[in-house]
Design an enzyme around this catalytic site. Structure first.
Site, PDB file in Angstrom:
ATOM      1  N   HIS A  49       0.680  -1.442   0.132  1.00  0.00           N
ATOM      2  CA  HIS A  49      -0.090   0.054  -0.432  1.00  0.00           C
ATOM      3  C   HIS A  49       0.780   1.040  -0.107  1.00  0.00           C
ATOM      4  O   HIS A  49       0.183   2.010  -0.371  1.00  0.00           O
ATOM      5  CB  HIS A  49      -0.586   0.343   1.472  1.00  0.00           C
ATOM      6  CG  HIS A  49      -1.871  -0.812   1.205  1.00  0.00           C
ATOM      7  ND1 HIS A  49      -2.162  -2.399   1.477  1.00  0.00           N
ATOM      8  CD2 HIS A  49      -3.300  -0.594   0.808  1.00  0.00           C
ATOM      9  CE1 HIS A  49      -3.247  -2.880   0.573  1.00  0.00           C
ATOM     10  NE2 HIS A  49      -4.271  -2.019   0.533  1.00  0.00           N
ATOM     11  N   GLY A  50       1.959   1.408   0.682  1.00  0.00           N
ATOM     12  CA  GLY A  50       3.288   2.323   0.471  1.00  0.00           C
ATOM     13  C   GLY A  50       3.343   2.984   1.864  1.00  0.00           C
ATOM     14  O   GLY A  50       3.498   1.306   2.849  1.00  0.00           O
TER      15      GLY A  50
END
Length: 602
Positions: A374-375
């Site tokens: 996702h980051g």
């Protein structure tokens, strides 16, 4: 970028209050429909034309519309590097090398996007996130193709790549334009079967008259109607998002006006912010799925009940399932379905050595992979950690409260169950309104501001629930007593035909520990099987990396042993001297055979 192509989008965007890039992104989803219709009509016996057409459209999207030369370079590096790793490295560690390469490369782009901090600009990270799922799966599929069938599960045999695809076939898979910008992701075997049209062959023994209708001599069934339905649904979600985002947005919840409302209304507005944000994803994923359906790759065989073609192969979202979820598992399981499948099949079931059962290591690896995928915004991690705690609470609620609203055998809901369902629906939606807020606000400081404005109600509820369900307070003991009394036969004690219920559970736990199921009872979060394709491990694998109930199978085994004793009692069979431990061991073996029928350990 094509000259002057940005001007109309900038003009319309200025009137709608949105950026040109965001409009162009939505435009690509709609443009994919007529282009998918063209792709579908290219000759079935010339798949190279389909590959070239798909790559050409993808290049037009990235360079002609968005001027993303650097983004194109990013995708080419990821795809080219993965192809070289898969083709050149002859090692059992090849998939892990490909995984580290892909995730490391994407992490650099996540960091760059976070530094840029401009949500109005469409960058390549969204497309790269989709591509990473395809590329890491590709590495595993190539590795499976190098192994004998006896070492593979049914799922692995079906998805194994026995012969490395040509550069053109691989490029068509990587740049398949209907799912380029937002997904859905799928495995190479699906793309190969699509471009060669073997996907549309009727199963052996099927009556040819029941084949889905096609046009002319094409093998791809007609899919205009289901694609149009998805397009209409996606459009409705997009319109709803544009309308509701004017009322419920980040700036509004951070404004002083938000604090002028009573606490219940603030919670409702926080909930509506989450619903509004999800509308955007519902719309985008429905539109992209519709384009995939129109191209034909969404075909999923014939429904045996209706006899009609199914088009749900690439379904990525179930909005009704999310918005009416009554528990954590249902909420997360109906969201981003393809990512859940990727994490389960290519992380959770792959980190466990052959012959072993997924344990804490598998769960932790899945969680970390999901988070990194996702980051690196702090909000992602706040949401993931909180959701993990909610899973534990949900487990305790299911085991210690839900049985009170079911018949003693646990099969039939009591009349009071409807009130329990309404309560859990409201509770789940309210709690997740708080939990998903960090995913929307992204940063720690803004998340804390919003959480404080609703008095951290979910965090307080989590703390209270852990206290209530702890073994050090009498609440849990009282609930256990009530559940045992409710599930036991009509006798003054919680025994089953002279066998103490607690002794059954004790024997089950001891057997589970012996089997290695509860190696870490405090943090274990998986079911005792490492089998893909419908097994208990697949059913209870961490959802989006968030752990599920570790004791579900123990509950099932205890319940089955109790039912066996009850059946003996009703038949008038002897129950004195009933060997609880042998019965529990037999149930464990029975459950193992059920799972073993699905395939072999990874």
């Amino acid at each position: 970028m094509i000259p002057y192509i940005n001007a109309p989008f900038a003009y319309v965007g200025s009137g709608l209050g949105t950026s040109a890039d965001e409009l162009k992104l939505v435009f690509t989803f709609y443009l994919s429909y007529p282009l998918a219709a063209v792709l579908k009509r290219l000759p079935d016996n010339e798949p190279w034309k389909k590959n070239l057409f798909s790559v050409g459209v993808a290049l037009f999207y990235m360079v002609g519309l968005f001027d993303m030369w650097s983004g194109l370079r990013t995708l080419l590096i990821a795809a080219g590097g993965t192809y070289l790793i898969a083709s050149r490295i002859q090692s059992p560690y090849m998939p892990w090398i490909g995984f580290v390469f892909c995730m490391g490369h994407m992490s650099l782009n996540h960091i760059y996007r976070q530094q840029l901090n401009d949500p109005s600009v469409v960058d390549v990270t969204g497309a790269q996130m989709v591509l990473i799922m395809k590329l890491t799966a590709f590495c595993w599929n190539v590795q499976d193709g190098r192994l004998p069938d006896s070492d593979l599960t049914d799922f692995q045999k079906e998805h194994a790549i026995r012969e490395l695809p040509s550069i053109l076939d691989f490029a068509g898979y990587v740049f398949f334009f209907p799912g380029l910008m937002a997904g859905p992701a799928f495995d190479y075997c699906d793309y190969r079967r699509y471009i060669t049209t073997t996907m549309f062959a009727l199963p052996p023994g099927t009556d040819p008259s029941k084949a889905p209708p096609t046009r002319k001599k094409r093998k791809i069934p007609r899919s205009g109607t289901p694609a149009a339905i998805k397009g209409v649904i996606g459009t409705c979600w997009i319109i709803a998002f544009l309308k509701f985002s004017a009322w419920y947005n980040i700036d509004y919840l951070l404004s002083e006006k938000y604090m002028t409302y009573y606490f219940p209304r603030r919670i409702f507005q926080l909930y509506m912010l989450g619903v509004t944000t999800r509308m955007k994803y519902y719309g985008v994923w429905s539109l992209s799925e519709g384009a995939c359906i129109l191209s034909g790759i969404g075909y999923n065989g014939i429904d045996p009940a209706s006899g009609r073609a199914k088009w749900d192969r690439l379904t990525n979202i179930d909005p009704l399932g999310v918005e009416t979820a009554q528990n954590t598992r249902a909420y997360l399981g109906n969201w981003n379905i393809n990512t859940n499948n990727w994490l389960r099949n290519y992380m959770y079931l792959r980190v466990t050595p052959k012959g072993k059962k997924p344990g804490f290591r598998a769960t932790l690896a899945t969680f970390v992979t999901s988070a990194f995928w996702h980051g690196f915004y702090p909000g992602y991690y706040l949401a993931f950690i909180l959701a993990s705690l909610l899973q534990t609470i949900a487990k305790n609620g299911r085991r210690l409260i839900r049985p009170l609203f079911m018949s003693p055998d646990g099969k039939t809901p009591l009349p009071s169950k409807r009130y329990y369902d309404i309560f859990t629906l409201i509770l789940t939606q309210t709690v997740f309104a708080f939990t998903v807020a960090p995913f929307i606000f992204l940063y720690f400081s803004t998340t804390m501001i919003v959480w404080s404005r609703v008095y951290f109600y979910t965090l307080l509820g989590v703390a209270a629930s852990f206290a209530a369900f702890s073994r050090s307070l009498p609440i849990r003991k009282e609930l256990v007593t009530r559940v045992n009394a409710h599930q036991a036969p009509a006798t003054p004690t919680s025994t089953t035909a002279g066998v103490d219920v607690a002794s059954i559970e004790k024997a089950a736990r001891e057997e589970a520990k012996r089997e290695g199921l509860l190696r870490r009872e405090s943090s274990e979060s998986v079911a005792p099987s490492s089998l893909a394709g419908g097994s208990s491990a697949a059913r209870r694998a961490p959802t989006l990396g968030i752990a599920d109930d570790p004791e579900a199978e123990i509950d099932e085994i205890v319940a089955e042993v109790r039912r066996e004793i009850e059946d003996r009692k009703r038949r008038g069979s002897l129950v004195q001297g009933f060997d609880v431990r042998s019965a529990v061991q037999a149930k464990f073996r029975e459950f193992g055979k059920k799972a073993g029928g699905k395939g072999k350990g990874v």
